[in-house]
Design a protein around this motif. Sequence first.
Motif, short mmCIF file in Angstrom:
data_model
loop_
_atom_site.label_atom_id
_atom_site.label_comp_id
_atom_site.label_asym_id
_atom_site.label_seq_id
_atom_site.Cartn_x
_atom_site.Cartn_y
_atom_site.Cartn_z
N THR A 312 48.18 75.81 22.82
CA THR A 312 47.67 74.89 21.83
C THR A 312 48.82 74.41 20.95
N VAL A 321 39.97 73.16 18.75
CA VAL A 321 39.56 72.64 20.06
C VAL A 321 39.87 73.64 21.16
N ARG A 324 37.53 76.65 20.91
CA ARG A 324 36.18 76.27 21.33
C ARG A 324 36.08 76.19 22.85
N ASP A 325 37.10 75.57 23.47
CA ASP A 325 37.08 75.41 24.92
C ASP A 325 37.12 76.76 25.63
N ASP A 329 34.09 78.94 28.01
CA ASP A 329 34.41 78.91 29.45
C ASP A 329 34.76 80.31 29.96
N ARG A 332 37.27 80.40 32.96
CA ARG A 332 38.67 80.19 32.58
C ARG A 332 39.25 81.44 31.94
#
Length: 366
Positions: A312, A321, A324-325, A329, A332
């Motif tokens: 990041t 972001v 959150r991703d 997931d 991942r």
Amino acid sequence: MLVDATAVPADRGGVGRYVDELLPALQTEGADLVVVCQAHDVAHYQRLLPGVELLAAPAGIGRRPARLAWEQVGLPLLARRARADVLHCPHYTMPLAGGLPVVTTLHDATFFTHPELHLAVKRRFFTTWTRVSLTRAARCITPSAATRQELVRVAGADPARVDVAHLGVDAARFHVPSDAERAAVREHLGLPGPYVGFLGTLEPRKNVPALIRAWSALTDPPALVLAGGRGWDAEVDRAAAEVPDTHRLLRPGYLPLEMLAGFLGEATVVAYPSLGEGFGLPVLEAMASGAPVLTTRLLSLPEVGGDAVAYTEPDAPAITVALRDLLADPVRRAELAAAGRARAASFDWRACARAHLTAYAAAAAA
């Protein structure tokens, strides 16, 4: 070979972890070691290094000014009496008139590259001694190629006299935690649910306020646990005061070393959005413990994380972001956890010790 372990702090963080892991690996690699340490550490090194000759420094050098004065006069005398062919000073400073080759470890270049992230007195001290060691030591060792490159760029280091020795990870200590280790961490924290973990001193370059604000912007996130010493970053308290009532932030302070694998491996994500590291040992230890890791691409961190971590930008909106991703997931996260374990296995303290032995040999030959 005489190694000066008198700079090891009482909490054994930082240089203490480095020295305590390096010395047994050097012994395993067959190094002919003599270790000088503070009197209160003699029993510790007797357990850690059976059969190695230990020398106790004078009891009055517990405070840094006294230790530095002794380093200039008492340490060279002791090294000559021990008939050492090389002296290793593992934390920036060194005797200026030792009478034998000195190898100095320079852990970090951020005192030059990010001066605003350090207290002024520390910045002056470490930039001065880094320049001295780059000029006076027979060899210098850095924990990453990125740190060596920065020292060449900002401090005029001669790259031919600076050796890279990547740090290692102890697989017996940092591993995918057992159910019992996970339960012990949860009981210690008083936290039954999921959490995002951070491990490190709460100092400005760790970028913890941005992490807190990024996590605070999430809707219904896991708890955030900031493990490590308080440091001197007052902005952490200000960011913590802004955390919504719906969120849970824990600051348990130092965790026992035997609890770290459980803490890291049980985290849903380990977030380490540092603004600059000489190496980034918490990232490596989290990878070895089976945690998906989110960090930055600054300085040495990609050298450690490679393709096995998520990255990041260091600002709070970008961290929001990225967090959150990852939290949304699980596939991942599982991929990163597996890749991290595989990559961490390539960082070995015995390989680190062999790189040190090469530097010692070069210093003796010079």
